[in-house]
Write a protein that holds these residues in place. Structure first.
Motif, mmCIF file in Angstrom:
data_model
loop_
_atom_site.group_PDB
_atom_site.id
_atom_site.type_symbol
_atom_site.label_atom_id
_atom_site.label_comp_id
_atom_site.label_asym_id
_atom_site.label_seq_id
_atom_site.Cartn_x
_atom_site.Cartn_y
_atom_site.Cartn_z
ATOM 1 N N PHE A 109 0.820 -1.207 0.000
ATOM 2 C CA PHE A 109 0.000 0.000 0.000
ATOM 3 C C PHE A 109 0.862 1.268 0.000
ATOM 4 C CE2 PHE A 109 -2.136 -3.306 2.592
ATOM 5 C CZ PHE A 109 -3.093 -3.685 1.655
ATOM 6 N N PRO A 110 1.763 1.415 -0.975
ATOM 7 C CA PRO A 110 2.697 2.549 -0.955
ATOM 8 C C PRO A 110 2.011 3.903 -1.014
ATOM 9 C CG PRO A 110 2.805 1.419 -3.060
ATOM 10 C CD PRO A 110 1.949 0.586 -2.156
ATOM 11 N N GLU A 111 0.894 4.010 -1.729
ATOM 12 C CA GLU A 111 0.209 5.300 -1.819
ATOM 13 C C GLU A 111 -0.288 5.738 -0.450
ATOM 14 O OE1 GLU A 111 -0.677 2.616 -3.695
ATOM 15 O OE2 GLU A 111 0.157 3.191 -5.648
ATOM 16 N N LEU A 112 -0.892 4.823 0.289
ATOM 17 C CA LEU A 112 -1.380 5.135 1.630
ATOM 18 C C LEU A 112 -0.208 5.460 2.563
ATOM 19 C CD1 LEU A 112 -3.702 5.393 3.627
ATOM 20 C CD2 LEU A 112 -3.544 2.922 4.018
ATOM 21 N N PHE A 113 0.884 4.731 2.418
ATOM 22 C CA PHE A 113 2.067 4.993 3.233
ATOM 23 C C PHE A 113 2.556 6.420 3.028
ATOM 24 C CE2 PHE A 113 6.690 5.129 3.790
ATOM 25 C CZ PHE A 113 6.790 4.700 5.105
ATOM 26 N N TRP A 114 2.685 6.836 1.777
ATOM 27 C CA TRP A 114 3.200 8.176 1.495
ATOM 28 C C TRP A 114 2.208 9.265 1.887
ATOM 29 C CZ3 TRP A 114 8.013 8.291 1.632
ATOM 30 C CH2 TRP A 114 8.788 7.262 1.107
ATOM 31 N N VAL A 115 0.922 8.997 1.786
ATOM 32 C CA VAL A 115 -0.088 9.960 2.258
ATOM 33 C C VAL A 115 0.053 10.130 3.771
ATOM 34 C CG1 VAL A 115 -2.566 10.304 2.622
ATOM 35 C CG2 VAL A 115 -1.721 9.647 0.370
ATOM 36 N N CYS A 116 0.220 9.030 4.484
ATOM 37 C CA CYS A 116 0.407 9.102 5.939
ATOM 38 C C CYS A 116 1.674 9.879 6.294
ATOM 39 C CB CYS A 116 0.465 7.700 6.539
ATOM 40 S SG CYS A 116 -1.095 6.796 6.473
ATOM 41 N N ALA A 117 2.754 9.638 5.556
ATOM 42 C CA ALA A 117 4.008 10.354 5.804
ATOM 43 C C ALA A 117 3.829 11.845 5.535
ATOM 44 C CB ALA A 117 5.119 9.785 4.928
ATOM 45 N N VAL B 133 11.035 4.219 10.317
ATOM 46 C CA VAL B 133 10.892 3.020 11.152
ATOM 47 C C VAL B 133 9.626 2.251 10.793
ATOM 48 C CG1 VAL B 133 10.555 2.221 13.525
ATOM 49 C CG2 VAL B 133 12.330 3.880 13.014
ATOM 50 N N MET B 134 8.571 2.956 10.409
ATOM 51 C CA MET B 134 7.362 2.253 9.975
ATOM 52 C C MET B 134 7.654 1.414 8.732
ATOM 53 S SD MET B 134 4.630 2.702 11.753
ATOM 54 C CE MET B 134 4.187 3.674 13.162
ATOM 55 N N CYS B 135 8.463 1.963 7.847
ATOM 56 C CA CYS B 135 8.815 1.271 6.608
ATOM 57 C C CYS B 135 9.770 0.107 6.868
ATOM 58 C CB CYS B 135 9.440 2.277 5.641
ATOM 59 S SG CYS B 135 9.848 1.610 4.033
ATOM 60 N N ARG B 136 10.748 0.329 7.728
ATOM 61 C CA ARG B 136 11.766 -0.678 8.040
ATOM 62 C C ARG B 136 11.982 -0.747 9.552
ATOM 63 N NH1 ARG B 136 15.373 -2.457 3.793
ATOM 64 N NH2 ARG B 136 16.120 -3.665 5.533
ATOM 65 N N PRO B 137 11.175 -1.490 10.285
ATOM 66 C CA PRO B 137 11.291 -1.551 11.749
ATOM 67 C C PRO B 137 12.677 -1.944 12.256
ATOM 68 C CG PRO B 137 9.275 -2.622 11.033
ATOM 69 C CD PRO B 137 10.066 -2.303 9.793
ATOM 70 N N MET B 138 13.415 -2.712 11.469
ATOM 71 C CA MET B 138 14.739 -3.146 11.939
ATOM 72 C C MET B 138 15.731 -1.983 12.023
ATOM 73 S SD MET B 138 16.109 -5.302 8.777
ATOM 74 C CE MET B 138 16.918 -4.636 7.383
ATOM 75 N N LEU B 139 15.372 -0.822 11.461
ATOM 76 C CA LEU B 139 16.238 0.350 11.537
ATOM 77 C C LEU B 139 16.060 1.142 12.831
ATOM 78 C CD1 LEU B 139 16.039 1.730 7.896
ATOM 79 C CD2 LEU B 139 17.892 0.443 8.958
ATOM 80 N N LEU B 140 15.159 0.716 13.688
ATOM 81 C CA LEU B 140 14.868 1.454 14.920
ATOM 82 C C LEU B 140 16.116 1.794 15.738
ATOM 83 C CD1 LEU B 140 12.828 2.735 16.864
ATOM 84 C CD2 LEU B 140 12.579 0.484 17.927
ATOM 85 N N PRO B 141 17.003 0.850 16.039
ATOM 86 C CA PRO B 141 18.181 1.220 16.837
ATOM 87 C C PRO B 141 19.042 2.298 16.168
ATOM 88 C CG PRO B 141 17.953 -1.165 16.758
ATOM 89 C CD PRO B 141 16.962 -0.595 15.785
ATOM 90 N N ALA B 142 19.279 2.162 14.881
ATOM 91 C CA ALA B 142 20.098 3.154 14.169
ATOM 92 C C ALA B 142 19.404 4.511 14.130
ATOM 93 C CB ALA B 142 20.392 2.673 12.750
ATOM 94 N N VAL B 143 18.099 4.511 13.911
ATOM 95 C CA VAL B 143 17.343 5.769 13.857
ATOM 96 C C VAL B 143 17.363 6.456 15.217
ATOM 97 C CG1 VAL B 143 15.020 6.726 13.571
ATOM 98 C CG2 VAL B 143 15.912 5.117 11.890
ATOM 99 N N VAL B 144 17.213 5.701 16.292
ATOM 100 C CA VAL B 144 17.256 6.279 17.637
ATOM 101 C C VAL B 144 18.623 6.919 17.891
ATOM 102 C CG1 VAL B 144 17.276 5.694 20.105
ATOM 103 C CG2 VAL B 144 15.464 4.819 18.627
ATOM 104 N N ILE B 145 19.687 6.256 17.480
ATOM 105 C CA ILE B 145 21.033 6.809 17.679
ATOM 106 C C ILE B 145 21.222 8.084 16.860
ATOM 107 C CG2 ILE B 145 23.491 6.399 17.227
ATOM 108 C CD1 ILE B 145 22.915 3.427 17.999
ATOM 109 N N VAL B 146 20.819 8.064 15.594
ATOM 110 C CA VAL B 146 21.012 9.231 14.729
ATOM 111 C C VAL B 146 20.162 10.409 15.198
ATOM 112 C CG1 VAL B 146 20.636 10.117 12.389
ATOM 113 C CG2 VAL B 146 21.751 7.910 12.725
ATOM 114 N N VAL B 147 18.891 10.171 15.498
ATOM 115 C CA VAL B 147 18.028 11.264 15.964
ATOM 116 C C VAL B 147 18.509 11.759 17.327
ATOM 117 C CG1 VAL B 147 15.680 11.881 16.689
ATOM 118 C CG2 VAL B 147 16.037 10.590 14.589
#
Length: 117
Positions: free
Chosen positions: A9-17, A59-73
């Protein structure tokens, strides 16, 4: 994920973003110029809000990136406070408001994604 056609559902994903980022600027419009925020002396941090909104989308798109995203943010938020753009209170209060709102913006996609399996 999107280019590889693995994103459901990429269209819905991008609308949500897009709604999530739009919400950042709607809050800025109402809170920043008037000086209204959590309490006097605190400011709405657009920097923080955009970073968190984009982080939630990633993170919604790629949940496994959560640790890296938390560190970067986290490093980014430390940097904007260290450089004096915002106080830690500005960043924390903005994050406390934007994080749940951004997750709520992505909820329609998340529910559709889970039903579509």
């Amino acid at each position: 994920e999107w280019k590889a056609a693995r994103l459901k559902f990429p269209e819905l994903f991008w609308v949500c973003a897009l709604i999530s980022i739009t919400l950042v600027y709607i809050l800025r419009y109402f809170c920043h110029p008037a000086g209204h925020w959590i309490r006097p002396g605190m400011n709405y941090s657009t920097h923080t809000a955009v970073a968190i909104s984009l982080a939630v989308t990633l993170v919604m798109c790629r949940p496994m990136l959560l640790p890296a995203v938390v560190i970067v943010v986290g490093a980014y938020l430390w940097l904007i406070t260290f450089l004096g753009y915002h106080t830690p209170g500005d960043a924390i209060s903005t994050g406390a408001v934007i994080l749940p709102l951004s997750v709520l913006c992505h909820l329609p996609w998340l529910l559709s994604y889970r039903r579509g399996r």
